[in-house]
Design a protein around this motif. Structure first.
Motif, PDB file in Angstrom:
ATOM      1  N   MET A   1       2.260   2.659 -12.000  1.00  0.00           N
ATOM      2  CA  MET A   1       3.042   2.012 -10.956  1.00  0.00           C
ATOM      3  C   MET A   1       3.279   2.941  -9.772  1.00  0.00           C
ATOM      4  O   MET A   1       3.126   2.556  -8.608  1.00  0.00           O
ATOM      5  CB  MET A   1       4.385   1.539 -11.534  1.00  0.00           C
ATOM      6  CG  MET A   1       5.324   0.930 -10.508  1.00  0.00           C
ATOM      7  SD  MET A   1       4.766  -0.659  -9.889  1.00  0.00           S
ATOM      8  CE  MET A   1       5.152  -1.691 -11.284  1.00  0.00           C
ATOM      9  N   ARG A   2       3.624   4.209 -10.076  1.00  0.00           N
ATOM     10  CA  ARG A   2       3.907   5.157  -9.002  1.00  0.00           C
ATOM     11  C   ARG A   2       2.661   5.404  -8.152  1.00  0.00           C
ATOM     12  O   ARG A   2       2.737   5.468  -6.924  1.00  0.00           O
ATOM     13  CB  ARG A   2       4.417   6.471  -9.597  1.00  0.00           C
ATOM     14  CG  ARG A   2       4.875   7.477  -8.560  1.00  0.00           C
ATOM     15  CD  ARG A   2       5.458   8.706  -9.247  1.00  0.00           C
ATOM     16  NE  ARG A   2       6.588   8.351 -10.104  1.00  0.00           N
ATOM     17  CZ  ARG A   2       7.193   9.209 -10.909  1.00  0.00           C
ATOM     18  NH1 ARG A   2       6.764  10.466 -10.989  1.00  0.00           N
ATOM     19  NH2 ARG A   2       8.214   8.827 -11.654  1.00  0.00           N
ATOM     20  N   ARG A   3       1.507   5.513  -8.827  1.00  0.00           N
ATOM     21  CA  ARG A   3       0.260   5.735  -8.099  1.00  0.00           C
ATOM     22  C   ARG A   3      -0.055   4.541  -7.204  1.00  0.00           C
ATOM     23  O   ARG A   3      -0.519   4.694  -6.070  1.00  0.00           O
ATOM     24  CB  ARG A   3      -0.874   5.965  -9.097  1.00  0.00           C
ATOM     25  CG  ARG A   3      -2.224   6.283  -8.448  1.00  0.00           C
ATOM     26  CD  ARG A   3      -3.298   6.474  -9.510  1.00  0.00           C
ATOM     27  NE  ARG A   3      -2.938   7.547 -10.439  1.00  0.00           N
ATOM     28  CZ  ARG A   3      -3.652   7.847 -11.520  1.00  0.00           C
ATOM     29  NH1 ARG A   3      -4.743   7.121 -11.808  1.00  0.00           N
ATOM     30  NH2 ARG A   3      -3.272   8.830 -12.308  1.00  0.00           N
ATOM     31  N   TYR A   4       0.197   3.352  -7.721  1.00  0.00           N
ATOM     32  CA  TYR A   4      -0.060   2.140  -6.934  1.00  0.00           C
ATOM     33  C   TYR A   4       0.827   2.108  -5.695  1.00  0.00           C
ATOM     34  O   TYR A   4       0.364   1.765  -4.594  1.00  0.00           O
ATOM     35  CB  TYR A   4       0.194   0.905  -7.793  1.00  0.00           C
ATOM     36  CG  TYR A   4       0.121  -0.393  -7.025  1.00  0.00           C
ATOM     37  CD1 TYR A   4      -1.109  -0.959  -6.697  1.00  0.00           C
ATOM     38  CD2 TYR A   4       1.288  -1.050  -6.639  1.00  0.00           C
ATOM     39  CE1 TYR A   4      -1.179  -2.146  -5.985  1.00  0.00           C
ATOM     40  CE2 TYR A   4       1.227  -2.236  -5.929  1.00  0.00           C
ATOM     41  CZ  TYR A   4      -0.002  -2.784  -5.601  1.00  0.00           C
ATOM     42  OH  TYR A   4      -0.063  -3.951  -4.898  1.00  0.00           O
ATOM     43  N   VAL A   5       2.104   2.449  -5.839  1.00  0.00           N
ATOM     44  CA  VAL A   5       3.032   2.441  -4.707  1.00  0.00           C
ATOM     45  C   VAL A   5       2.579   3.437  -3.643  1.00  0.00           C
ATOM     46  O   VAL A   5       2.602   3.143  -2.436  1.00  0.00           O
ATOM     47  CB  VAL A   5       4.460   2.760  -5.185  1.00  0.00           C
ATOM     48  CG1 VAL A   5       5.395   2.930  -3.989  1.00  0.00           C
ATOM     49  CG2 VAL A   5       4.981   1.662  -6.097  1.00  0.00           C
TER      50      VAL A   5
ATOM     51  N   THR B   1       7.926  -6.250   2.916  1.00  0.00           N
ATOM     52  CA  THR B   1       8.215  -7.438   2.107  1.00  0.00           C
ATOM     53  C   THR B   1       7.062  -7.747   1.166  1.00  0.00           C
ATOM     54  O   THR B   1       7.262  -8.053  -0.017  1.00  0.00           O
ATOM     55  CB  THR B   1       8.490  -8.648   3.012  1.00  0.00           C
ATOM     56  OG1 THR B   1       9.598  -8.363   3.877  1.00  0.00           O
ATOM     57  CG2 THR B   1       8.815  -9.880   2.178  1.00  0.00           C
ATOM     58  N   ASN B   2       5.832  -7.650   1.675  1.00  0.00           N
ATOM     59  CA  ASN B   2       4.660  -7.884   0.827  1.00  0.00           C
ATOM     60  C   ASN B   2       4.580  -6.877  -0.308  1.00  0.00           C
ATOM     61  O   ASN B   2       4.221  -7.225  -1.443  1.00  0.00           O
ATOM     62  CB  ASN B   2       3.381  -7.815   1.673  1.00  0.00           C
ATOM     63  CG  ASN B   2       3.243  -9.005   2.594  1.00  0.00           C
ATOM     64  OD1 ASN B   2       3.886 -10.029   2.403  1.00  0.00           O
ATOM     65  ND2 ASN B   2       2.425  -8.863   3.611  1.00  0.00           N
ATOM     66  N   LEU B   3       4.910  -5.620  -0.010  1.00  0.00           N
ATOM     67  CA  LEU B   3       4.892  -4.581  -1.050  1.00  0.00           C
ATOM     68  C   LEU B   3       5.919  -4.886  -2.131  1.00  0.00           C
ATOM     69  O   LEU B   3       5.635  -4.777  -3.335  1.00  0.00           O
ATOM     70  CB  LEU B   3       5.158  -3.214  -0.422  1.00  0.00           C
ATOM     71  CG  LEU B   3       5.302  -2.032  -1.397  1.00  0.00           C
ATOM     72  CD1 LEU B   3       4.026  -1.860  -2.215  1.00  0.00           C
ATOM     73  CD2 LEU B   3       5.631  -0.747  -0.639  1.00  0.00           C
ATOM     74  N   ILE B   4       7.112  -5.286  -1.722  1.00  0.00           N
ATOM     75  CA  ILE B   4       8.176  -5.601  -2.684  1.00  0.00           C
ATOM     76  C   ILE B   4       7.784  -6.787  -3.554  1.00  0.00           C
ATOM     77  O   ILE B   4       8.015  -6.797  -4.776  1.00  0.00           O
ATOM     78  CB  ILE B   4       9.498  -5.872  -1.941  1.00  0.00           C
ATOM     79  CG1 ILE B   4      10.000  -4.585  -1.275  1.00  0.00           C
ATOM     80  CG2 ILE B   4      10.551  -6.417  -2.903  1.00  0.00           C
ATOM     81  CD1 ILE B   4      11.182  -4.791  -0.363  1.00  0.00           C
TER      82      ILE B   4
ATOM     83  N   LYS C   1      -0.489   4.478  -3.070  1.00  0.00           N
ATOM     84  CA  LYS C   1      -1.672   3.920  -2.405  1.00  0.00           C
ATOM     85  C   LYS C   1      -1.281   2.850  -1.397  1.00  0.00           C
ATOM     86  O   LYS C   1      -1.838   2.794  -0.281  1.00  0.00           O
ATOM     87  CB  LYS C   1      -2.625   3.329  -3.456  1.00  0.00           C
ATOM     88  CG  LYS C   1      -3.350   4.364  -4.303  1.00  0.00           C
ATOM     89  CD  LYS C   1      -4.295   3.676  -5.291  1.00  0.00           C
ATOM     90  CE  LYS C   1      -5.044   4.699  -6.134  1.00  0.00           C
ATOM     91  NZ  LYS C   1      -5.955   4.038  -7.120  1.00  0.00           N
ATOM     92  N   ARG C   2      -0.345   1.998  -1.769  1.00  0.00           N
ATOM     93  CA  ARG C   2       0.069   0.935  -0.857  1.00  0.00           C
ATOM     94  C   ARG C   2       0.759   1.496   0.373  1.00  0.00           C
ATOM     95  O   ARG C   2       0.573   0.994   1.488  1.00  0.00           O
ATOM     96  CB  ARG C   2       1.002  -0.042  -1.589  1.00  0.00           C
ATOM     97  CG  ARG C   2       0.314  -0.969  -2.539  1.00  0.00           C
ATOM     98  CD  ARG C   2      -0.660  -1.895  -1.819  1.00  0.00           C
ATOM     99  NE  ARG C   2       0.012  -2.657  -0.771  1.00  0.00           N
ATOM    100  CZ  ARG C   2       0.569  -3.853  -0.956  1.00  0.00           C
ATOM    101  NH1 ARG C   2       0.500  -4.419  -2.148  1.00  0.00           N
ATOM    102  NH2 ARG C   2       1.148  -4.472   0.036  1.00  0.00           N
TER     103      ARG C   2
ATOM    104  N   LEU D   1      -0.402   1.156   4.095  1.00  0.00           N
ATOM    105  CA  LEU D   1       0.568   0.591   5.029  1.00  0.00           C
ATOM    106  C   LEU D   1       0.586   1.371   6.341  1.00  0.00           C
ATOM    107  O   LEU D   1       0.673   0.785   7.426  1.00  0.00           O
ATOM    108  CB  LEU D   1       1.951   0.592   4.382  1.00  0.00           C
ATOM    109  CG  LEU D   1       3.119   0.070   5.223  1.00  0.00           C
ATOM    110  CD1 LEU D   1       2.903  -1.393   5.559  1.00  0.00           C
ATOM    111  CD2 LEU D   1       4.427   0.238   4.467  1.00  0.00           C
ATOM    112  N   VAL D   2       0.480   2.690   6.246  1.00  0.00           N
ATOM    113  CA  VAL D   2       0.458   3.525   7.445  1.00  0.00           C
ATOM    114  C   VAL D   2      -0.749   3.171   8.316  1.00  0.00           C
ATOM    115  O   VAL D   2      -0.633   3.003   9.537  1.00  0.00           O
ATOM    116  CB  VAL D   2       0.422   5.021   7.067  1.00  0.00           C
ATOM    117  CG1 VAL D   2       0.222   5.880   8.310  1.00  0.00           C
ATOM    118  CG2 VAL D   2       1.712   5.413   6.363  1.00  0.00           C
ATOM    119  N   GLY D   3      -1.925   3.024   7.683  1.00  0.00           N
ATOM    120  CA  GLY D   3      -3.111   2.645   8.434  1.00  0.00           C
ATOM    121  C   GLY D   3      -2.978   1.275   9.076  1.00  0.00           C
ATOM    122  O   GLY D   3      -3.390   1.072  10.230  1.00  0.00           O
TER     123      GLY D   3
END
Length: 306
Positions: free
Chosen positions: A1-5, A288-291, A7-8, A12-14
């Protein structure tokens, strides 16, 4: 989960950098000169040139963009050309009303949308199903300003149950929230109905029914948890869009939110305010999409992020 967050967040920055380019280019395509707007149409060319130089508008576009992005990395969304106030402060002054309005709209839309969609699925091909489908279609199709004016005329003017305009507490947001949430409720109802119809056909639903479980318990315990996942996706996307799409509703109900600030900034061609606001709303939408993605694993344990 932490790795996925992680990456997202990196992606998100890009995404936000790409959004910043689009925002900057679109704002600079708006007709008119901010310096002329500030000084008025009778200002001399010398005065306009001096103000443009002071505001940095005489620099090449790429230099203006680099300054804009550099300020973003320091948390500075810019300064209003007209009020001299920080854009971040302007947004924070207006954001609470828009946040309350969007949250209340999503709650109303989710409650009525999921309820009506579930009822329509359970009562498939009956008069109730047809009424729900028709009602959801009307909610999606009706113009927001028409719904707003109708609600004002009935509940604020005739019945005097709510204030006609302005913000006088959370109760004054009920009519705007209903207006904003009707189309979303219609889409949620249609999505819930479609998803629930697929779930009802599954073997575990028939097994629960064969064991003599009550219909209400079957739907709530077995049906909704499996049918709700695509609906959660829609609700999350709607929340972000409602935050950015409250312009018409806030204008009709004279609410001092993000939407009204956007109208004022566009009318004055206040470029820093427009750029800062759009970037802020893009950030809210992306978060919001990430959450919503993270909520998936809580709703359905079968979903894992590697």
């Amino acid at each position: 989960m932490r790795r996925y967050v992680v990456k997202r967040i990196l992606s998100l920055v890009g995404t936000l950098l790409g959004v910043s380019v689009l925002i900057f280019l679109m704002v600079h395509l708006i007709p008119g000169d901010p310096a002329t707007q500030i000084l008025g149409q009778f200002a001399t060319p010398e005065a306009i040139s001096q103000l443009r130089a002071k505001l940095g508008l005489d620099q090449p576009l790429w230099q203006q963009y680099m300054r804009f992005v550099g300020n973003l990395f320091t948390g500075d969304l810019g300064t209003s050309l007209f009020t001299g106030e920080k854009v971040w402060d302007q947004i924070m002054n207006r954001f609470p009303i828009t946040m309350q309005l969007a949250t209340l709209s999503v709650i109303i839309a989710a409650i009525f949308g999921i309820l009506l969609g579930t009822i329509a699925a359970v009562k498939q091909n009956t008069i109730i199903d047809r009424l729900v489908v028709l009602t959801s279609l009307l909610g999606i199709s009706a113009p927001g300003f028409w719904i707003a004016l109708f609600l004002i005329w009935v509940f604020a003017y005739k019945l005097a149950l709510f204030p006609i305009s302005g913000y006088e507490g959370i109760h004054s947001l009920l009519l705007p929230a209903i207006t904003l949430g009707m189309a979303e409720a219609g889409m949620i109802a249609r999505m819930t109905r479609s998803s629930m119809l697929e779930v009802i056909k599954q073997d575990y639903m028939r097994t629960a029914e064969a064991k003599g479980a009550a219909l209400f318990r079957i739907i709530v315990s077995h049906g909704l948890p499996n049918a709700i996942i695509p609906v959660v996706t829609m609700i999350g996307l709607q929340f972000g869009s409602l935050m950015a799409g409250a312009v018409v509703v806030e204008t009709v109900f004279t609410l001092q939110g993000i939407g009204s600030l956007a109208i004022e900034a566009i009318g004055k061609r206040d470029m820093p305010t427009i750029q800062g606001m759009v970037f802020f709303m893009a950030l809210i939408f992306a978060l919001t999409n990430l959450i919503v993605d993270l909520i998936y694993s809580r709703i359905d344990p079968r979903i894992h992020f590697d």
